[in-house]
Motif scaffolding. Structure first.
Motif: not given
Length: 143
Positions: A139-140, A129, A135-137, A132-133, A142-143
């Motif tokens: 990536k967020k 978990y 990695n998601l954050l 995963h969390k 970066e944008n």
């Protein structure tokens, strides 16, 4: 709050680097830079020009040229003219380069799997978990 996040992030990088180095210890005997170049091309899964590799790894083209030549001599890479730009050269992995990276990542995966047995099922679920969390954050961000 952001100071605490920065501290944890730096600690995460340090832990990941140490863990990655340990998992990668039995890889093909290449220099650190040669390994990065092979890995970069492997991860992109396509032929790249020297400019893309240079900017992607933040390495001077002059330094990269020598590393690529050595990897080509060692049979890990092959160079070919870029059909889109007559002045550019495309660099891709040979079968030996692909095999070396495949073996490296398979070995790393196996060593990581073995290390995970040190954790309980609950700790493994927590780690899944958390990774995963993170990695998601990231990536967020970066944008």
């Amino acid at each position: 709050m952001s100071e605490m996040i920065a501290k944890e992030y730096i600690e995460l990088i340090s832990n990941l680097f140490g863990n990655f180095s340990q998992l990668n210890k039995e890889a093909v005997a290449l220099s650190h830079l040669q390994s990065h170049v092979l890995e970069f091309i492997y991860m992109k899964q396509r032929a790249l020009n020297i400019k893309d590799i240079s900017s992607g790894l933040d390495i001077a083209k002059q330094q990269l040229t020598k590393v690529i030549s050595d990897l080509e001599t060692g049979g890990f890479l092959v160079k070919a003219p870029d059909p889109k730009d007559k002045r550019a050269v495309l660099v891709s992995l040979t079968t030996a380069g692909q095999d070396a990276e495949d073996q490296k990542w398979a070995g790393m995966y196996q060593r990581l799997s073995n290390n995970l047995t040190k954790l309980t099922d609950e700790e493994q679920a927590d780690l899944t978990y958390a990774l995963h969390k993170v990695n998601l954050l990231l990536k967020k961000m970066e944008n």
